[in-house]
Design a protein around this motif. Structure first.
Motif, PDB file in Angstrom:
ATOM      1  N   SER A  29       0.847  -1.196   0.000  1.00 26.41           N
ATOM      2  CA  SER A  29       0.000   0.000   0.000  1.00 26.41           C
ATOM      3  C   SER A  29       0.879   1.242   0.000  1.00 26.41           C
ATOM      4  CB  SER A  29      -0.906   0.012   1.234  1.00 26.41           C
ATOM      5  OG  SER A  29      -0.131   0.216   2.409  1.00 26.41           O
ATOM      6  N   ASP A  30       0.285   2.352  -0.359  1.00 29.02           N
ATOM      7  CA  ASP A  30       1.018   3.621  -0.320  1.00 29.02           C
ATOM      8  C   ASP A  30       1.502   3.909   1.099  1.00 29.02           C
ATOM      9  OD1 ASP A  30       0.686   4.056  -3.026  1.00 29.02           O
ATOM     10  OD2 ASP A  30      -1.107   5.317  -2.767  1.00 29.02           O
ATOM     11  N   ARG A  31       0.672   3.599   2.091  1.00 31.43           N
ATOM     12  CA  ARG A  31       1.046   3.837   3.484  1.00 31.43           C
ATOM     13  C   ARG A  31       2.293   3.032   3.854  1.00 31.43           C
ATOM     14  NH1 ARG A  31       0.605   1.308   8.040  1.00 31.43           N
ATOM     15  NH2 ARG A  31      -0.794  -0.308   7.293  1.00 31.43           N
ATOM     16  N   ARG A  33       4.593   1.810   1.809  1.00 34.01           N
ATOM     17  CA  ARG A  33       5.738   2.347   1.066  1.00 34.01           C
ATOM     18  C   ARG A  33       6.233   3.649   1.697  1.00 34.01           C
ATOM     19  NH1 ARG A  33       2.860  -0.363  -2.854  1.00 34.01           N
ATOM     20  NH2 ARG A  33       1.410   1.342  -3.292  1.00 34.01           N
ATOM     21  N   ASP A  34       5.299   4.504   2.120  1.00 34.84           N
ATOM     22  CA  ASP A  34       5.672   5.768   2.768  1.00 34.84           C
ATOM     23  C   ASP A  34       6.374   5.522   4.105  1.00 34.84           C
ATOM     24  OD1 ASP A  34       4.576   7.145   0.645  1.00 34.84           O
ATOM     25  OD2 ASP A  34       2.725   7.692   1.715  1.00 34.84           O
TER      26      ASP A  34
END
Length: 170
Positions: A29-31, A33-34
């Motif tokens: 998810s973007d979360r 990866r961030d």
């Protein structure tokens, strides 16, 4: 997190380690990866960490094994421990969690560490990197363990690992 924390501690102490290549990293998810990027940045180790995409071809994975100085597997949970066996089949020194099933799969033919303790991991990595004869011994013992596992599993396991062996030989 354990690998990143250990690498940051090595950098803080000015201990020279090879770059950390993360394969099979599941950042879905973007979360996630961030969070990963944020942790790497906050630890100031972006120049030492290289993350591979989730899906690697067999050839890419074999190339990573071929170029690895060590294979570190800090798993907190694993159904069987295939990555440990893959690394042993590739003749790479293996460091893995001191938890089951890694203990059973490696059968004493890998260096183990507490997967909750970055200091324990760092000590194990340093010991192997500073003692090439221990690495060579670990490689040979690990490969013998891989052959034992192939014998135990017969054609089921053998066919999977024959693929890796053929790619590694090419």
């Amino acid at each position: 997190r354990l690998l990143l924390t250990a690498l940051a501690e090595a950098k803080r102490r000015e201990i020279e380690l090879p770059p950390l290549v993360l394969a099979g990293l599941h950042l879905n998810s973007d979360r996630q990866r961030d969070e990963f990027a944020s942790m790497v940045a906050s630890l100031n180790i972006g120049d030492r960490v290289f993350a591979c995409p989730n899906a690697l071809t067999v050839e890419q994975l074999a190339g990573l094994y071929r170029s690895a100085k060590l294979f570190v597997f800090p798993s907190l949970f694993e159904g069987y421990g295939y990555p440990v066996v893959e690394a042993m089949s590739a003749r790479v020194p293996v460091l893995c969690s001191n938890l089951e099933p890694m203990l059973e799969v490696s059968a004493g033919q890998a260096t183990t560490f507490d997967p909750h303790d970055p200091e324990d991991l760092l000590r194990a990595v340093q010991r192997l990197l500073n003692h090439p004869e221990e690495c060579r011994d670990l490689v040979e013992r690990g490969y013998r363990r891989y052959l034992q596992l192939c014998e135990q599993t017969g054609n089921n396991g053998n066919s999977v690992f024959q693929i890796y062996e053929s790619v590694l030989r090419s």
